[in-house]
Design an enzyme around this catalytic site. Structure first.
Site, PDB file in Angstrom:
ATOM      1  CG  PHE A  20     -31.647 -21.591  26.395  1.00 36.47           C
ATOM      2  CD1 PHE A  20     -32.909 -21.062  26.627  1.00 36.47           C
ATOM      3  CD2 PHE A  20     -31.552 -22.917  26.016  1.00 36.47           C
ATOM      4  CE1 PHE A  20     -34.048 -21.840  26.497  1.00 36.47           C
ATOM      5  CE2 PHE A  20     -32.683 -23.714  25.877  1.00 36.47           C
ATOM      6  CZ  PHE A  20     -33.942 -23.174  26.119  1.00 36.47           C
ATOM      7  CG  LEU A  21     -26.701 -18.806  22.201  1.00 39.60           C
ATOM      8  CD1 LEU A  21     -26.320 -18.557  20.751  1.00 39.60           C
ATOM      9  CD2 LEU A  21     -25.684 -19.727  22.861  1.00 39.60           C
ATOM     10  NE  ARG A  22     -25.837 -16.153  30.005  1.00 33.85           N
ATOM     11  CZ  ARG A  22     -25.064 -16.499  31.044  1.00 33.85           C
ATOM     12  NH1 ARG A  22     -25.256 -15.948  32.211  1.00 33.85           N
ATOM     13  NH2 ARG A  22     -24.099 -17.377  30.906  1.00 33.85           N
ATOM     14  CG  HIS A  51     -28.760  -7.859  40.053  1.00 33.82           C
ATOM     15  ND1 HIS A  51     -28.292  -7.800  41.346  1.00 33.82           N
ATOM     16  CD2 HIS A  51     -28.263  -8.987  39.518  1.00 33.82           C
ATOM     17  CE1 HIS A  51     -27.524  -8.850  41.573  1.00 33.82           C
ATOM     18  NE2 HIS A  51     -27.498  -9.590  40.475  1.00 33.82           N
ATOM     19  CB  CYS A  79     -33.470 -11.711  23.494  1.00 34.54           C
ATOM     20  SG  CYS A  79     -32.471 -12.285  22.129  1.00 34.54           S
TER      21      CYS A  79
HETATM   22  C1  UDX Z   1     -31.463 -13.107  26.780  1.00 35.62           C
HETATM   23  C2  UDX Z   1     -31.545 -14.416  27.586  1.00 35.62           C
HETATM   24  O1  UDX Z   1     -30.896 -14.249  28.831  1.00 35.62           O
HETATM   25  C3  UDX Z   1     -30.938 -15.546  26.784  1.00 35.62           C
HETATM   26  O2  UDX Z   1     -31.062 -16.768  27.475  1.00 35.62           O
HETATM   27  C4  UDX Z   1     -31.664 -15.628  25.438  1.00 35.62           C
HETATM   28  O3  UDX Z   1     -31.204 -16.653  24.661  1.00 35.62           O
HETATM   29  C5  UDX Z   1     -31.567 -14.300  24.707  1.00 35.62           C
HETATM   30  O4  UDX Z   1     -32.090 -13.276  25.535  1.00 35.62           O
HETATM   31  P1  UDX Z   1     -29.607 -11.261  26.290  1.00 35.62           P
HETATM   32  O5  UDX Z   1     -30.550 -10.600  25.347  1.00 35.62           O
HETATM   33  O6  UDX Z   1     -28.190 -11.412  25.879  1.00 35.62           O
HETATM   34  O7  UDX Z   1     -30.100 -12.751  26.640  1.00 35.62           O
HETATM   35  O8  UDX Z   1     -29.665 -10.407  27.612  1.00 35.62           O
HETATM   36  P2  UDX Z   1     -29.728 -10.739  29.167  1.00 35.62           P
HETATM   37  O9  UDX Z   1     -28.418 -11.131  29.711  1.00 35.62           O
HETATM   38  O10 UDX Z   1     -30.836 -11.686  29.398  1.00 35.62           O
HETATM   39  O11 UDX Z   1     -30.094  -9.296  29.759  1.00 35.62           O
HETATM   40  C6  UDX Z   1     -31.296  -8.630  29.367  1.00 35.62           C
HETATM   41  C7  UDX Z   1     -31.445  -7.308  30.046  1.00 35.62           C
HETATM   42  O12 UDX Z   1     -31.846  -7.473  31.403  1.00 35.62           O
HETATM   43  C8  UDX Z   1     -30.228  -6.399  30.074  1.00 35.62           C
HETATM   44  O13 UDX Z   1     -30.637  -5.096  29.704  1.00 35.62           O
HETATM   45  C9  UDX Z   1     -29.780  -6.434  31.514  1.00 35.62           C
HETATM   46  O14 UDX Z   1     -29.105  -5.252  31.902  1.00 35.62           O
HETATM   47  C10 UDX Z   1     -31.112  -6.579  32.223  1.00 35.62           C
HETATM   48  N1  UDX Z   1     -31.019  -7.196  33.566  1.00 35.62           N
HETATM   49  C11 UDX Z   1     -30.493  -8.453  33.689  1.00 35.62           C
HETATM   50  C12 UDX Z   1     -31.497  -6.517  34.673  1.00 35.62           C
HETATM   51  O15 UDX Z   1     -31.995  -5.387  34.567  1.00 35.62           O
HETATM   52  N2  UDX Z   1     -31.455  -7.147  35.906  1.00 35.62           N
HETATM   53  C13 UDX Z   1     -30.942  -8.383  36.040  1.00 35.62           C
HETATM   54  O16 UDX Z   1     -30.954  -8.887  37.172  1.00 35.62           O
HETATM   55  C14 UDX Z   1     -30.442  -9.059  34.921  1.00 35.62           C
END
Ligand code: UDX
Length: 450
Positions: A153-155, A270, A279
């Site tokens: 669950f790595l961001r 957001h 992902c």
């Molecule tokens: C994600 C999951 O969060 C993580 O748990 C998993 O293991 C891998 O996939 P990640 O790909 O690093 O992680 O991105 P994340 O932080 O989830 O953001 C994804 C996208 O959503 C980004 O483009 C971000 O800008 C967007 N986002 C995030 C929004 O548009 N609104 C939000 O409220 C949150």
């Protein structure tokens, strides 16, 4: 423990580096020899905060090494983490050929019993296929294999932090031996007995992680269900933002209050130009595909995906309205990465946005604190500024496509004076409308009154 990690991408490097940081002996391999050379020379092929420190420290202590020889890597560990890519196929399903390749490598090269752990995101029931593949390819060797699923669950941007201080560790296993081995691997994280390589040796004051033991099928499903839920939550916020605009409400006020209900929560709520990265979009598609294959019409997820695809159009409508004619106009774009604190541009909304701008004949100059090197080959038609100020200079509009914290703190009067027209379109609701108007900008954002 002796641990092998196959795959030196985001997941493999964070997993390998952090496991070595916990005191295990780790050998990591990858099919990309160039990448291994980069790693051996002490450089990282990706930007991930804290990972350089973790890897350099583990290598110095002699607990982490990189090896091009896959067979040797397999033979090294008692536990093998599979961290290879599972990219989307044209039909949206996950391409599992790299997993199959690893299964063949492990089955033919292992000489002692192994715990084979899937860390890569895979559709439910891949664990069963993996077990079958290990049995088929390894039938002559007589080596015993156990299979487990341990989803990550790595961001990106906080991956090291997420690995060392997770809220939960999910292990999908079929027997107690596998469970015990995994617990041994994660004991320092579960009991927080390691020396934190980031935070100057002191761990943040957050609760200890939950240890969740499930079946392999459940563990695989947990990963998909988590990411898809996040995608749905973001798309929901985006639809409410569209409605807020029509009704003269402010989405930031709305999600703040709605998210205070602990059943809903404020994070990942957001509005903006949508979610990207390697992902969320890919996992969402793979989950839809998996549901369809299983005879379940998960139409809700398809809609979340469609809403997300329409975000760039929504933003383009605003740009057209503000600029009247886009063709021939110089536009500054702040942000290229799919989110802040990463240099990753895969499925980045910012990149799609720039392609749309170029289609309409705009002249684009972009800036991103980390992602420009990766963006240059995919956007040869645009200029890159050395700073946010350079991207804004002479522009008729400045767009915010990624919410880097440093953009919030720009000298906005300097930006205003260098632009042909002081116009900002904020695709991430990063800035305050009131403040930007105070600085003399015309300012538009997502789901907030203009
Ligand atoms: C994600 C999951 O969060 C993580 O748990 C998993 O293991 C891998 O996939 P990640 O790909 O690093 O992680 O991105 P994340 O932080 O989830 O953001 C994804 C996208 O959503 C980004 O483009 C971000 O800008 C967007 N986002 C995030 C929004 O548009 N609104 C939000 O409220 C949150």
């Amino acid at each position: 423990m002796k641990i092998s990690v196959i795959g030196a991408g985001y997941v493999g490097l964070v997993t390998g580096g952090c496991l070595a940081g916990l005191g295990h002996e780790v050998v990591c391999t990858d099919s990309d020899a160039e990448k291994l050379k980069t790693l051996e020379s002490g450089r990282l092929p990706i930007y991930e905060p804290g990972l350089d420190v973790v890897i350099a420290h583990a290598r110095k202590e002699g607990r982490l090494s990189f090896r091009a020889n896959g067979a040797e890597t397999v033979q090294f560990g008692d536990a093998i983490f599979i961290c290879v890519g599972t990219p989307p196929l044209p039909n949206g399903s996950a391409d599992l050929s790299a997993i199959d390749h690893v299964a063949r490598l492990v089955a033919t090269e292992a000489r002692t019993p192994k715990l084979v752990i899937e860390k890569s995101t895979v559709p439910a029931q891949t664990g069963q296929e993996l077990k079958r593949a290990l049995a088929v390819y390894g039938r002559k060797s007589g080596v015993a294999f156990r299979v487990a699923s341990n989803p990550e669950f790595l961001r990106e941007g906080t991956a090291v932090e997420d690995f060392l201080h997770p809220d939960r560790i999910v292990v999908g296993v079929e027997d107690e031996v596998a469970e015990k081995q995994l617990k041994e691997i994660y004991r320092p994280v579960l009991e927080r007995t390691f020396t934190c390589p980031v935070h100057s040796g002191k761990c943040p004051d957050v609760p200890l992680p939950a240890w969740l033991v499930t079946t392999i099928n459940s563990a695989e499903l947990i990963k998909h269900a988590s990411n898809s839920f996040l995608a749905v939550k973001i798309s929901y916020a985006n639809m409410v933002a569209d409605l807020a605009e029509k009704l003269g409400a402010d989405i930031e006020e709305v999600v703040r209050a709605v998210g205070m209900d602990p059943r809903i929560g404020r994070s990942f709520f957001h509005a903006g130009i949508g979610f990207g990265g390697f992902c969320l979009p890919k996992d969402l598609q793979a989950f839809v595909h998996l549901a369809e294959k299983s005879g379940v019409d998960f139409s809700m997820l398809k809609e979340a995906e469609n809403i997300n695809k329409r975000r760039i159009n929504r933003f383009m409508e605003k740009i057209r309205r503000a600029l009247w004619v886009v063709k021939g106009k110089q536009i500054g774009v702040l942000g290229l990465a799919f989110k802040p604190n990463t240099d990753d541009i895969r499925f980045a909304p910012a990149i799609d946005l720039i392609h749309e701008l170029l289609k309409e004949g705009a002249i684009v100059r972009a800036y991103d604190p980390e992602a420009m090197e990766k963006a240059q080959p995919v956007l040869p038609q645009i200029q890159f500024g050395k700073s946010a100020y350079e991207a804004a200079e002479g522009a008729e509009a400045l767009l915010i496509a990624t919410e880097w914290e440093q953009f919030r703190k720009l000298d906005w009067e300097r930006v205003r004076d260098s632009m042909v027209r002081p116009l900002i379109l904020d695709g991430r609701n990063l800035l305050s409308a009131k403040q930007m108007k105070g600085h003399g900008f015309e300012y538009y954002s997502m789901g907030r009154p203009d």
